[in-house]
Scaffold this motif. Structure first.
Motif, mmCIF file in Angstrom:
data_model
loop_
_atom_site.group_PDB
_atom_site.id
_atom_site.type_symbol
_atom_site.label_atom_id
_atom_site.label_comp_id
_atom_site.label_asym_id
_atom_site.label_seq_id
_atom_site.Cartn_x
_atom_site.Cartn_y
_atom_site.Cartn_z
ATOM 1 N N TRP A 56 0.587 -1.269 -0.084
ATOM 2 C CA TRP A 56 -0.044 -0.032 0.035
ATOM 3 C C TRP A 56 0.754 1.319 0.033
ATOM 4 O O TRP A 56 1.944 1.281 0.771
ATOM 5 C CB TRP A 56 -0.812 -0.024 1.186
ATOM 6 C CG TRP A 56 -2.009 -0.916 1.278
ATOM 7 C CD1 TRP A 56 -3.264 -0.962 0.776
ATOM 8 C CD2 TRP A 56 -1.579 -2.297 1.737
ATOM 9 N NE1 TRP A 56 -3.667 -2.214 0.964
ATOM 10 C CE2 TRP A 56 -3.088 -2.873 1.685
ATOM 11 C CE3 TRP A 56 -0.455 -2.862 2.560
ATOM 12 C CZ2 TRP A 56 -3.060 -4.318 2.241
ATOM 13 C CZ3 TRP A 56 -1.033 -4.458 3.007
ATOM 14 C CH2 TRP A 56 -2.106 -5.072 2.819
ATOM 15 N N MET A 58 1.627 5.093 1.160
ATOM 16 C CA MET A 58 0.872 5.952 1.834
ATOM 17 C C MET A 58 1.020 7.353 1.270
ATOM 18 O O MET A 58 1.935 7.745 0.681
ATOM 19 C CB MET A 58 1.970 6.228 3.170
ATOM 20 C CG MET A 58 2.060 4.789 3.778
ATOM 21 S SD MET A 58 3.461 5.221 5.142
ATOM 22 C CE MET A 58 4.423 3.811 4.992
ATOM 23 N N TYR A 87 8.197 -1.467 5.843
ATOM 24 C CA TYR A 87 7.640 0.018 5.558
ATOM 25 C C TYR A 87 9.180 0.830 5.206
ATOM 26 O O TYR A 87 9.863 0.742 5.974
ATOM 27 C CB TYR A 87 6.766 0.792 6.562
ATOM 28 C CG TYR A 87 7.515 0.383 7.952
ATOM 29 C CD1 TYR A 87 8.151 1.257 8.535
ATOM 30 C CD2 TYR A 87 7.041 -0.741 8.864
ATOM 31 C CE1 TYR A 87 8.786 1.432 9.813
ATOM 32 C CE2 TYR A 87 7.613 -0.710 10.187
ATOM 33 C CZ TYR A 87 8.409 0.178 10.498
ATOM 34 O OH TYR A 87 8.960 0.287 11.819
ATOM 35 N N ALA A 102 0.646 3.950 9.616
ATOM 36 C CA ALA A 102 0.153 2.973 8.447
ATOM 37 C C ALA A 102 0.359 1.551 8.900
ATOM 38 O O ALA A 102 -0.296 0.908 8.521
ATOM 39 C CB ALA A 102 1.505 3.258 7.741
ATOM 40 N N LEU A 173 -4.383 5.282 2.961
ATOM 41 C CA LEU A 173 -3.483 4.321 2.386
ATOM 42 C C LEU A 173 -4.060 3.291 1.139
ATOM 43 O O LEU A 173 -5.141 3.067 1.049
ATOM 44 C CB LEU A 173 -3.816 3.013 3.789
ATOM 45 C CG LEU A 173 -3.102 1.994 3.836
ATOM 46 C CD1 LEU A 173 -1.405 2.563 4.141
ATOM 47 C CD2 LEU A 173 -3.442 0.918 4.909
#
Length: 179
Positions: A56, A58, A87, A102, A173
């Motif tokens: 995903w 951000m 991440y 997130a 997201l």
């Protein structure tokens, strides 16, 4: 492109962006997103050494801030050093709680994928990342020397209720697949 240029050499951990990817043309960008989308689809065959993973982006007010991904399973290397969730936040967006938000938003998605607990890792000296993981319920298993260097390894139990992350005006997201 502006976010990519903030990372040394243009490499952003976890983005799925490879040196051979052409993301500067519409066709190249579409091909990259298509590859990421296929990697998220459990019915497709992934490349050797890879696992199914969902990413995903951000995004806040239309600006790309970073990426978070969930690896649906772990290879031995991932179990040792990389974990289920990774991440990366672009340097200009760090220090604002984006990764903490997130990660909190992605944990229920990991549970939906059938994961009952997830492994997250960070380098020993990466205090902001360690805090992000701990704020989302990460329990330190150990610190060990891995192929990635001195690595902190945390587990988050997805059967338990994770601590709520309070963040006003959170970023969107957005998935690279239809998420």
């Amino acid at each position: 492109m502006q976010a990519r240029d903030e990372w040394p050499g243009g490499h952003q951990d976890g983005s799925g962006l490879r040196p051979e990817d052409d993301v500067e043309t519409s066709a190249g960008f579409a091909a990259w997103v298509d590859r990421l989308t296929r990697q998220a689809d459990p019915t497709t065959v992934v490349e050797p050494g890879q696992v199914h993973a969902t990413r995903w982006w951000m995004v806040e007010h239309g600006n790309y801030l970073g990426v978070i991904d969930v690896r649906h399973e772990l290879t031995p290397l991932m179990l040792e050093a990389a974990g289920n969730i990774g991440y990366s936040v672009r340097p200009s967006a760090r220090g604002r709680g984006v990764a903490t938000w997130a990660l909190g938003a992605v944990l229920p998605r990991a549970r939906q994928l059938g994961l009952t607990r997830v492994l997250l890792t960070c380098q020993e000296g990466n205090i902001p990342s360690a805090r992000t993981i701990e704020r989302n319920g990460g329990v330190l298993e150990d610190v060990r020397e891995t192929v990635l260097g001195q690595t902190r390894r945390y587990w988050i139990d997805l059967s338990a209720t994770a601590p709520a992350v309070d963040r006003t005006d959170p970023p969107d997201l957005r998935g690279s697949a239809a998420n």
